[in-house]
Design a protein around this motif. Structure first.
Motif, PDB file in Angstrom:
ATOM      1  N   CYS A   1      47.303  29.977  32.668  1.00 15.50           N
ATOM      2  CA  CYS A   1      48.556  30.349  33.326  1.00 15.50           C
ATOM      3  C   CYS A   1      49.749  29.717  32.610  1.00 15.50           C
ATOM      4  CB  CYS A   1      48.546  29.875  34.781  1.00 15.50           C
ATOM      5  SG  CYS A   1      47.125  30.429  35.755  1.00 15.50           S
ATOM      6  N   VAL A   2      50.841  30.474  32.556  1.00 10.21           N
ATOM      7  CA  VAL A   2      52.112  29.930  32.068  1.00 10.21           C
ATOM      8  C   VAL A   2      52.772  29.224  33.250  1.00 10.21           C
ATOM      9  CG1 VAL A   2      54.359  30.491  31.089  1.00 10.21           C
ATOM     10  CG2 VAL A   2      52.334  31.734  30.320  1.00 10.21           C
ATOM     11  N   SER A   3      52.879  27.927  33.183  1.00 10.62           N
ATOM     12  CA  SER A   3      53.350  27.156  34.337  1.00 10.62           C
ATOM     13  C   SER A   3      54.771  27.532  34.750  1.00 10.62           C
ATOM     14  CB  SER A   3      53.267  25.658  34.034  1.00 10.62           C
ATOM     15  OG  SER A   3      54.031  25.332  32.885  1.00 10.62           O
ATOM     16  N   ALA A   4      55.610  27.975  33.798  1.00 13.19           N
ATOM     17  CA  ALA A   4      56.993  28.325  34.131  1.00 13.19           C
ATOM     18  C   ALA A   4      57.071  29.544  35.040  1.00 13.19           C
ATOM     19  CB  ALA A   4      57.792  28.584  32.856  1.00 13.19           C
ATOM     20  N   GLY A   5      56.007  30.364  35.071  1.00  8.44           N
ATOM     21  CA  GLY A   5      56.020  31.550  35.913  1.00  8.44           C
ATOM     22  C   GLY A   5      55.007  31.506  37.038  1.00  8.44           C
ATOM     23  N   THR A   6      54.224  30.437  37.120  1.00  6.68           N
ATOM     24  CA  THR A   6      53.172  30.324  38.132  1.00  6.68           C
ATOM     25  C   THR A   6      53.675  29.515  39.318  1.00  6.68           C
ATOM     26  OG1 THR A   6      51.504  30.371  36.384  1.00  6.68           O
ATOM     27  CG2 THR A   6      50.788  29.602  38.540  1.00  6.68           C
ATOM     28  N   ARG A   7      53.224  29.869  40.505  1.00  5.65           N
ATOM     29  CA  ARG A   7      53.633  29.143  41.711  1.00  5.65           C
ATOM     30  C   ARG A   7      53.349  27.656  41.535  1.00  5.65           C
ATOM     31  NH1 ARG A   7      50.879  33.088  46.261  1.00  5.65           N
ATOM     32  NH2 ARG A   7      52.163  34.953  45.859  1.00  5.65           N
ATOM     33  N   GLN A   8      54.326  26.853  41.906  1.00  6.80           N
ATOM     34  CA  GLN A   8      54.184  25.415  41.732  1.00  6.80           C
ATOM     35  C   GLN A   8      53.028  24.850  42.537  1.00  6.80           C
ATOM     36  OE1 GLN A   8      58.342  24.395  42.700  1.00  6.80           O
ATOM     37  NE2 GLN A   8      58.587  23.703  40.598  1.00  6.80           N
TER      38      GLN A   8
ATOM     39  N   CYS B   1      43.693  29.593  38.850  1.00  8.30           N
ATOM     40  CA  CYS B   1      43.778  31.048  38.784  1.00  8.30           C
ATOM     41  C   CYS B   1      42.617  31.651  39.566  1.00  8.30           C
ATOM     42  CB  CYS B   1      43.760  31.531  37.329  1.00  8.30           C
ATOM     43  SG  CYS B   1      42.235  31.130  36.421  1.00  8.30           S
ATOM     44  N   ASP B   2      42.573  32.975  39.642  1.00  7.66           N
ATOM     45  CA  ASP B   2      41.466  33.645  40.315  1.00  7.66           C
ATOM     46  C   ASP B   2      40.166  33.278  39.591  1.00  7.66           C
ATOM     47  OD1 ASP B   2      39.509  36.111  40.518  1.00  7.66           O
ATOM     48  OD2 ASP B   2      40.877  36.280  42.217  1.00  7.66           O
ATOM     49  N   PRO B   3      39.155  32.768  40.312  1.00 10.03           N
ATOM     50  CA  PRO B   3      37.943  32.275  39.647  1.00 10.03           C
ATOM     51  C   PRO B   3      37.135  33.341  38.934  1.00 10.03           C
ATOM     52  CG  PRO B   3      37.655  32.324  42.032  1.00 10.03           C
ATOM     53  CD  PRO B   3      39.097  32.591  41.771  1.00 10.03           C
ATOM     54  N   GLU B   4      37.396  34.619  39.219  1.00 11.57           N
ATOM     55  CA  GLU B   4      36.650  35.685  38.558  1.00 11.57           C
ATOM     56  C   GLU B   4      37.470  36.385  37.476  1.00 11.57           C
ATOM     57  OE1 GLU B   4      35.048  38.342  41.449  1.00 11.57           O
ATOM     58  OE2 GLU B   4      33.840  36.812  42.440  1.00 11.57           O
ATOM     59  N   SER B   5      38.693  36.787  37.812  1.00 15.94           N
ATOM     60  CA  SER B   5      39.505  37.562  36.875  1.00 15.94           C
ATOM     61  C   SER B   5      40.386  36.705  35.983  1.00 15.94           C
ATOM     62  CB  SER B   5      40.373  38.555  37.630  1.00 15.94           C
ATOM     63  OG  SER B   5      41.371  37.875  38.388  1.00 15.94           O
ATOM     64  N   GLY B   6      40.708  35.501  36.419  1.00 15.87           N
ATOM     65  CA  GLY B   6      41.616  34.652  35.650  1.00 15.87           C
ATOM     66  C   GLY B   6      43.072  34.945  35.931  1.00 15.87           C
ATOM     67  N   ALA B   7      43.371  35.876  36.868  1.00 20.12           N
ATOM     68  CA  ALA B   7      44.755  36.206  37.200  1.00 20.12           C
ATOM     69  C   ALA B   7      45.414  35.007  37.886  1.00 20.12           C
ATOM     70  CB  ALA B   7      44.811  37.428  38.108  1.00 20.12           C
ATOM     71  N   CYS B   8      46.648  34.729  37.476  1.00 22.23           N
ATOM     72  CA  CYS B   8      47.361  33.568  38.002  1.00 22.23           C
ATOM     73  C   CYS B   8      48.275  33.974  39.161  1.00 22.23           C
ATOM     74  CB  CYS B   8      48.189  32.928  36.894  1.00 22.23           C
ATOM     75  SG  CYS B   8      47.197  32.431  35.456  1.00 22.23           S
ATOM     76  N   PRO B   9      48.498  33.090  40.126  1.00 26.01           N
ATOM     77  CA  PRO B   9      49.418  33.379  41.245  1.00 26.01           C
ATOM     78  C   PRO B   9      50.860  33.199  40.780  1.00 26.01           C
ATOM     79  CG  PRO B   9      48.459  31.203  41.519  1.00 26.01           C
ATOM     80  CD  PRO B   9      47.822  31.790  40.304  1.00 26.01           C
TER      81      PRO B   9
END
Length: 228
Positions: free
Chosen positions: A116-123, A133-141
């Protein structure tokens, strides 16, 4: 005499192959079947669990999806079979999930670190520079109005990437701009000729007038040079 491992041969409580006398220790030593250990084969070997002390009790392989060290006596609970020391960034009762901060397929030992790019991910999803991130897809919140699998860009028509509240609307002037999109970092809109300012709400250099009506002006010096 029958080998006491721990019961007698032929019973449903015999966990050994054979035995021999240890005269120095004054005890009988059993040669245990796979999964059993102890001088009387009354304990589960590392990587196995069960209750071999009672008649009919068995030692079964720990169900940890090959994500433990089977030679480690603390790798799983010898009574319940609960996995205790998962390897390869896995966790859970059966080491069947990727641990927080990793994603992929734990069953085939393919847990990878979240990117995840921390600048765009929920703190709330990040700590010490490491995001979950999502444990299966790797999608970040992502933060509000941020998109991308790793939260690396503003949503269309938004800017101010890296803002803790998320990206903001471009708010380009609908009449004086060439579209609704703007630069993701500066918020600069793409203005029609004669208009300027971040949101195209002003007259650009060498032009004058009311931007809400018309911006008039002479040709730019560069344009005059081209005509000559």
């Amino acid at each position: 005499r029958p080998c006491p491992c721990p019961g007698n041969p032929g019973s449903n409580h015999f966990n050994g192959h054979s035995c021999h006398s240890d005269y120095a220790a004054n005890q009988i030593i059993c040669s245990c079947k796979q999964g059993y250990t102890g001088s009387r084969c009354d304990q589960c070997a590392p990587g196995y669990y069960g209750d071999p002390e009672r008649p009919g009790g068995q030692c079964l392989p720990c169900r940890c999806n090959n994500n433990i060290d089977p030679n480690d006596p603390e790798s799983c609970d010898r009574r319940t079979g609960r996995c205790l020391r998962c390897l390869y960034h896995t966790h859970g009762q059966f080491c069947s999930q990727c641990e927080p901060g990793y994603f992929g397929n734990a069953i085939v030992q393919d847990c990878r670190r979240c990117t995840c790019v921390s600048a765009g991910t929920r703190q709330s999803a990040c700590s010490e520079g490491h995001c979950h991130c999502d444990p299966e897809s790797g999608a970040c919140p992502c933060r509000e109005n941020v998109q991308g699998r790793v939260c690396d860009q503003c949503a269309p028509n938004h800017w101010n990437f890296g803002n803790e509240r998320g990206c903001e609307p471009c708010n380009c002037d609908p009449q004086n701009s060439l579209g609704t999109h703007c630069n993701m970092f500066t918020g600069q809109c793409h203005c029609r000729p004669g208009f300027g300012g971040k949101n195209c709400t002003q007259c650009e250099q060498f032009y004058w007038g009311d931007p809400q009506v018309e911006c008039r002006g002479k040709r730019r010096p560069s344009e005059e040079h081209k005509l000559q």
